[in-house]
Write an enzyme that holds these catalytic residues in place. Sequence first.
Site, PDB file in Angstrom:
ATOM      1  N   SER A   1      -5.026   1.620  -1.535  1.00 27.91           N
ATOM      2  CA  SER A   1      -3.742   0.938  -1.395  1.00 27.91           C
ATOM      3  C   SER A   1      -2.646   1.924  -1.765  1.00 27.91           C
ATOM      4  CB  SER A   1      -3.683  -0.272  -2.318  1.00 27.91           C
ATOM      5  OG  SER A   1      -3.528   0.180  -3.645  1.00 27.91           O
ATOM      6  N   LYS A   2      -1.422   1.431  -1.707  1.00 25.30           N
ATOM      7  CA  LYS A   2      -0.271   2.303  -1.994  1.00 25.30           C
ATOM      8  C   LYS A   2      -0.371   2.960  -3.369  1.00 25.30           C
ATOM      9  CE  LYS A   2       3.134   0.432   1.111  1.00 25.30           C
ATOM     10  NZ  LYS A   2       2.865  -0.996   1.373  1.00 25.30           N
ATOM     11  N   ARG A   3      -1.054   2.274  -4.282  1.00 28.71           N
ATOM     12  CA  ARG A   3      -1.190   2.849  -5.632  1.00 28.71           C
ATOM     13  C   ARG A   3      -1.892   4.200  -5.593  1.00 28.71           C
ATOM     14  NH1 ARG A   3      -4.897   0.835  -8.467  1.00 28.71           N
ATOM     15  NH2 ARG A   3      -5.698  -0.491  -6.798  1.00 28.71           N
TER      16      ARG A   3
ATOM     17  N   GLY B   1      -1.372   6.563  -3.565  1.00 27.71           N
ATOM     18  CA  GLY B   1      -0.559   7.601  -2.923  1.00 27.71           C
ATOM     19  C   GLY B   1      -0.322   7.248  -1.472  1.00 27.71           C
TER      20      GLY B   1
END
Length: 486
Positions: free
Chosen positions: A254-256, A258
């Site tokens: 996910s966006k976490r 990167g």
Amino acid sequence: MKQELRVRFAPSPTGPFHIGGARSALFNWLLARKEGGKLILRIEDTDLERSTRESEENIKASLRWLGIEWDEGIDMGGEYGPYRQTERLDIYRQYTQKLLASGQAYYCYCSEEELDAERQRQMDNGENPHYTGRCRDLSPADRERFIAEGRKPTVRFRVPENQQIVFKDMVRETVSFESNGVGDFVIVKSDGIPVYNYAVVLDDALMKITHVIRAEEHLSNTPRQVLLYQALGLPLPQFGHISLILGKDRTKMSKRHGATSVEQYKNLGYLPEGIVNFLALLGWAPAGEEEIFNQEELIQAFSMERVAKNPAVFDVDKLNYINAHYIKQASPELITELALPHLREAGFIGEELATKQREWLVKVVAELQGYISYAAQITEHIGVFFNDDINFENEEAHEIMKDADIPKVMEAFKTKLTALDPVEPAAVQAILKSITKELKLGGKKVYMPVRIAITGKMHGLELINLIPLIGKERTLARMDCLIAKI
Ligand code: GLU
């Protein structure tokens, strides 16, 4: 005659093109190229609220950037078009009529509120929420009443009872499930738009897709799709569900973790060759130890047999290692081009770039490109070429410059450099060497102090290349700047 392999990539244009989607596209493309088959690009835009043309354009541009060319589909045309689902509504409608006529599907007039209440009741009673089939066998009178109330029906598929459904997956073992657990499901929403599970079956069948290679997320949809194939009397394709992509912490990417979209990597100055090479290794394992594969080599080496079912871990360090390989091979002109927006943003250069400055920059980039993994990283290394206000990086560097021999070395180097014309690496090398001889000093006593005088640092880029790029005047000025700080 062997049947031609036909695979497809069928993205939903609902946002940035995710790296996982690119991996699915790549596996299909590799298989098509390896087997001399065809790759079809179909746009699944039945989610009218979330689908945008902008996202579709972004997907196509990203695929082209990666070198994943499709043979048929959107923008290319072909025998089985149109290739955008919202342009195929008439086709779906015809099949829906058939299913309704044969009783394999029926209109359902239940409202969202009624369905929600039913689900809630089931959950309160500890049951698994499912559709109870209230509209399965409506009387004509009930139907009339619902129509008179102005209810807009959905179309539900009548799931056959007591069936054991089995399909083979190219990546997993045989998958089997009971039809009884499935529950009659909606195939066409009340606005007349088909749901994914239905449209995908008709499209794959009508487009003569032989192999459906897609992400594991869709494995749970496949039973419903198999039921629909059977109801429609259509031949099943071969399914292959490729593993989930997890972040390094083993949670779903996910966006976490990167950057997750292809465009983000492109903008950071990754190269398509690097991304493709890396993505290929996300779930597929080559036979040997070698991990660097260009596109041609990938096509040769790729096979579905070596696609693993356990989750693939998205390891950015590995991506960087692989991309660095391609960065080293790329032309400095290209890397400069990719680095320009980052150099501007970091304030190293302005909007306009004079020809001379650009030529200089290309040479600087050539010097740095062996140290970076992607073009944006140039900004972390290029400072040494811009900043003339030199300071000691640490006490150790300062100490070295307090040595009794330093003034002699500095003077000798400055004198010789002043006389040098043109300032080129070989000539710089020659003067450094002559100083060690004339002053009877070891190389270390000359090279490192000169480097410190010019950069403030004890280690770094090739000194003899650095000096010509910084130029005579600036080199001399830097030395004076640092010597004054001893
Ligand atoms: N439109 C679906 C998606 O983007 C495609 C799934 C499939 O390949 O069947 O997830």
